[in-house]
Design an enzyme around this catalytic site. Structure first.
Site, mmCIF file in Angstrom:
data_model
loop_
_atom_site.group_PDB
_atom_site.id
_atom_site.type_symbol
_atom_site.label_atom_id
_atom_site.label_comp_id
_atom_site.label_asym_id
_atom_site.label_seq_id
_atom_site.Cartn_x
_atom_site.Cartn_y
_atom_site.Cartn_z
ATOM 1 N N LYS A 141 0.841 -1.189 0.000
ATOM 2 C CA LYS A 141 0.000 0.000 0.000
ATOM 3 C C LYS A 141 0.887 1.254 0.000
ATOM 4 C CE LYS A 141 -3.686 2.307 2.525
ATOM 5 N NZ LYS A 141 -4.282 2.448 3.858
ATOM 6 N N ARG A 156 2.255 1.707 -3.485
ATOM 7 C CA ARG A 156 1.210 2.182 -4.407
ATOM 8 C C ARG A 156 0.907 3.656 -4.175
ATOM 9 N NH1 ARG A 156 -4.183 2.541 -3.345
ATOM 10 N NH2 ARG A 156 -4.146 1.057 -1.626
ATOM 11 N N HIS A 195 2.647 6.066 -2.369
ATOM 12 C CA HIS A 195 3.682 7.083 -2.150
ATOM 13 C C HIS A 195 4.923 6.978 -3.030
ATOM 14 C CE1 HIS A 195 1.338 8.510 1.183
ATOM 15 N NE2 HIS A 195 1.346 7.312 1.745
ATOM 16 N N LYS A 234 -9.079 10.875 -1.729
ATOM 17 C CA LYS A 234 -8.104 11.024 -0.632
ATOM 18 C C LYS A 234 -7.662 12.490 -0.615
ATOM 19 C CE LYS A 234 -3.951 9.105 1.477
ATOM 20 N NZ LYS A 234 -2.837 8.157 1.435
ATOM 21 N N PRO A 235 -7.831 13.206 0.512
ATOM 22 C CA PRO A 235 -7.635 14.668 0.490
ATOM 23 C C PRO A 235 -6.204 15.139 0.267
ATOM 24 C CG PRO A 235 -8.394 13.920 2.667
ATOM 25 C CD PRO A 235 -8.402 12.726 1.775
ATOM 26 N N ASN A 280 -2.004 13.646 -0.379
ATOM 27 C CA ASN A 280 -1.094 12.514 -0.561
ATOM 28 C C ASN A 280 0.214 13.002 -1.172
ATOM 29 O OD1 ASN A 280 -0.878 9.440 -0.515
ATOM 30 N ND2 ASN A 280 -0.243 9.927 -2.597
ATOM 31 N N THR A 281 1.314 12.459 -0.675
ATOM 32 C CA THR A 281 2.650 12.834 -1.165
ATOM 33 C C THR A 281 3.271 11.674 -1.938
ATOM 34 O OG1 THR A 281 2.900 14.240 0.778
ATOM 35 C CG2 THR A 281 4.907 13.725 -0.451
ATOM 36 N N ARG A 298 -2.923 17.937 -3.246
ATOM 37 C CA ARG A 298 -3.956 18.412 -2.323
ATOM 38 C C ARG A 298 -5.237 18.628 -3.124
ATOM 39 N NH1 ARG A 298 -5.037 23.650 -0.732
ATOM 40 N NH2 ARG A 298 -3.139 24.327 -1.787
ATOM 41 N N HIS A 347 3.777 3.971 6.221
ATOM 42 C CA HIS A 347 2.924 5.152 6.371
ATOM 43 C C HIS A 347 3.771 6.400 6.147
ATOM 44 C CE1 HIS A 347 0.504 8.189 8.454
ATOM 45 N NE2 HIS A 347 1.524 8.388 9.254
ATOM 46 N N PHE A 348 3.203 7.395 5.436
ATOM 47 C CA PHE A 348 3.879 8.671 5.222
ATOM 48 C C PHE A 348 3.353 9.633 6.273
ATOM 49 C CE2 PHE A 348 4.855 12.753 3.468
ATOM 50 C CZ PHE A 348 6.008 12.571 2.730
ATOM 51 N N ASP A 349 4.222 10.054 7.202
ATOM 52 C CA ASP A 349 3.741 10.883 8.322
ATOM 53 C C ASP A 349 3.779 12.373 7.966
ATOM 54 O OD1 ASP A 349 2.614 10.271 10.905
ATOM 55 O OD2 ASP A 349 4.257 11.394 11.819
HETATM 56 P P1 CPA Z 1 -0.967 6.658 4.576
HETATM 57 O O1 CPA Z 1 0.491 6.892 4.363
HETATM 58 O O2 CPA Z 1 -1.660 5.769 3.618
HETATM 59 O O3 CPA Z 1 -2.143 11.249 7.216
HETATM 60 C C1 CPA Z 1 -3.180 10.570 6.541
HETATM 61 C C2 CPA Z 1 -2.716 10.155 5.152
HETATM 62 O O4 CPA Z 1 -2.334 11.317 4.429
HETATM 63 C C3 CPA Z 1 -1.512 9.212 5.193
HETATM 64 O O5 CPA Z 1 -1.823 8.015 4.494
HETATM 65 C C4 CPA Z 1 -0.425 9.956 4.433
HETATM 66 C C5 CPA Z 1 -1.085 11.124 3.799
HETATM 67 N N1 CPA Z 1 -0.245 12.318 3.888
HETATM 68 C C6 CPA Z 1 0.692 12.525 2.893
HETATM 69 N N2 CPA Z 1 1.474 13.631 2.908
HETATM 70 C C7 CPA Z 1 1.383 14.499 3.939
HETATM 71 C C8 CPA Z 1 0.465 14.308 4.973
HETATM 72 C C9 CPA Z 1 -0.344 13.191 4.923
HETATM 73 O O6 CPA Z 1 0.805 11.697 1.973
HETATM 74 N N3 CPA Z 1 2.193 15.573 3.950
HETATM 75 O O7 CPA Z 1 -1.146 6.069 6.012
HETATM 76 C C10 CPA Z 1 -1.255 4.660 6.091
HETATM 77 C C11 CPA Z 1 -1.775 4.189 7.431
HETATM 78 O O8 CPA Z 1 -0.773 4.361 8.416
HETATM 79 C C12 CPA Z 1 -3.011 4.874 7.997
HETATM 80 O O9 CPA Z 1 -4.036 3.897 8.102
HETATM 81 C C13 CPA Z 1 -2.620 5.317 9.418
HETATM 82 C C14 CPA Z 1 -1.412 4.476 9.681
HETATM 83 N N4 CPA Z 1 -0.447 5.014 10.658
HETATM 84 C C15 CPA Z 1 -0.403 6.233 11.235
HETATM 85 N N5 CPA Z 1 0.641 6.326 12.075
HETATM 86 C C16 CPA Z 1 1.272 5.128 12.042
HETATM 87 C C17 CPA Z 1 2.405 4.583 12.706
HETATM 88 N N6 CPA Z 1 3.132 5.300 13.569
HETATM 89 N N7 CPA Z 1 2.788 3.316 12.436
HETATM 90 C C18 CPA Z 1 2.084 2.577 11.568
HETATM 91 N N8 CPA Z 1 0.998 3.032 10.897
HETATM 92 C C19 CPA Z 1 0.594 4.293 11.140
#
Ligand code: CPA
Length: 124
Positions: free
Chosen positions: A7, A10, A12, A41-42, A44-45, A85, A119-121
């Site tokens: 995921k 796909r 990021h 999705k609002p 995504n990076t 965005r 996950h992208f934080d």
């Molecule tokens: P995703 O990476 O699919 O923040 C919400 C979404 O927005 C997030 O999606 C990324 C995206 N975003 C971005 N660019 C930004 C800001 C936001 O692309 N600048 O997240 C995947 C999953 O990970 C979600 O179901 C929540 C989960 N998740 C959150 N914190 C986690 C952690 N510490 N460890 C594991 N999974 C975590």
């Protein structure tokens, strides 16, 4: 658990497009990567760097994620990114996005026996 790393790939990863100055990039890619199904999705990076570079971010020191978990890691170097965005006028199923091209350090959460991004934080 295994599906989560796919995921991340796909949603990021886009190493193929090293530089982008295409206003349609987000509209095309958010759809192509299945982020406009059910809802738009609002934000995504996308990361335009090789997989090895992004996977290696998990080897950096642990930092606290936005959700309070300790499994986040920040890249030591800035990476090439496209931030997508959703526009104010965008209405599902016609998801419309604005693209910003950035070079920033990324923060990702990592998990697994093979410890890789799931996950992208944020970018900073
Ligand atoms: P995703 O990476 O699919 O923040 C919400 C979404 O927005 C997030 O999606 C990324 C995206 N975003 C971005 N660019 C930004 C800001 C936001 O692309 N600048 O997240 C995947 C999953 O990970 C979600 O179901 C929540 C989960 N998740 C959150 N914190 C986690 C952690 N510490 N460890 C594991 N999974 C975590």
């Amino acid at each position: 658990r295994f599906w989560r790393l796919h995921k991340f790939q796909r949603q990021h990863m886009d190493p193929e497009h090293l530089t982008t100055n295409n206003t349609q990039y987000c509209n095309l890619m958010m759809k192509a990567r299945n982020m406009t199904k059910g809802i738009c999705k609002p934000v995504n990076t996308f990361i335009h760097e090789p997989k090895e570079i992004v996977d290696a971010v998990c080897q950096e020191a642990n930092i606290t994620c936005k959700n309070g978990q300790p499994n986040c890691h920040q890249s030591s170097l800035p990476l090439n990114l496209t931030h997508c965005r959703q526009t104010g006028a965008s209405k599902y199923p016609n998801c419309q996005y604005r693209a910003s091209y950035l070079t920033k350090q990324i923060i990702v959460a990592c998990e697994g026996k093979v410890y890789v991004p799931v996950h992208f934080d944020a970018y900073v």
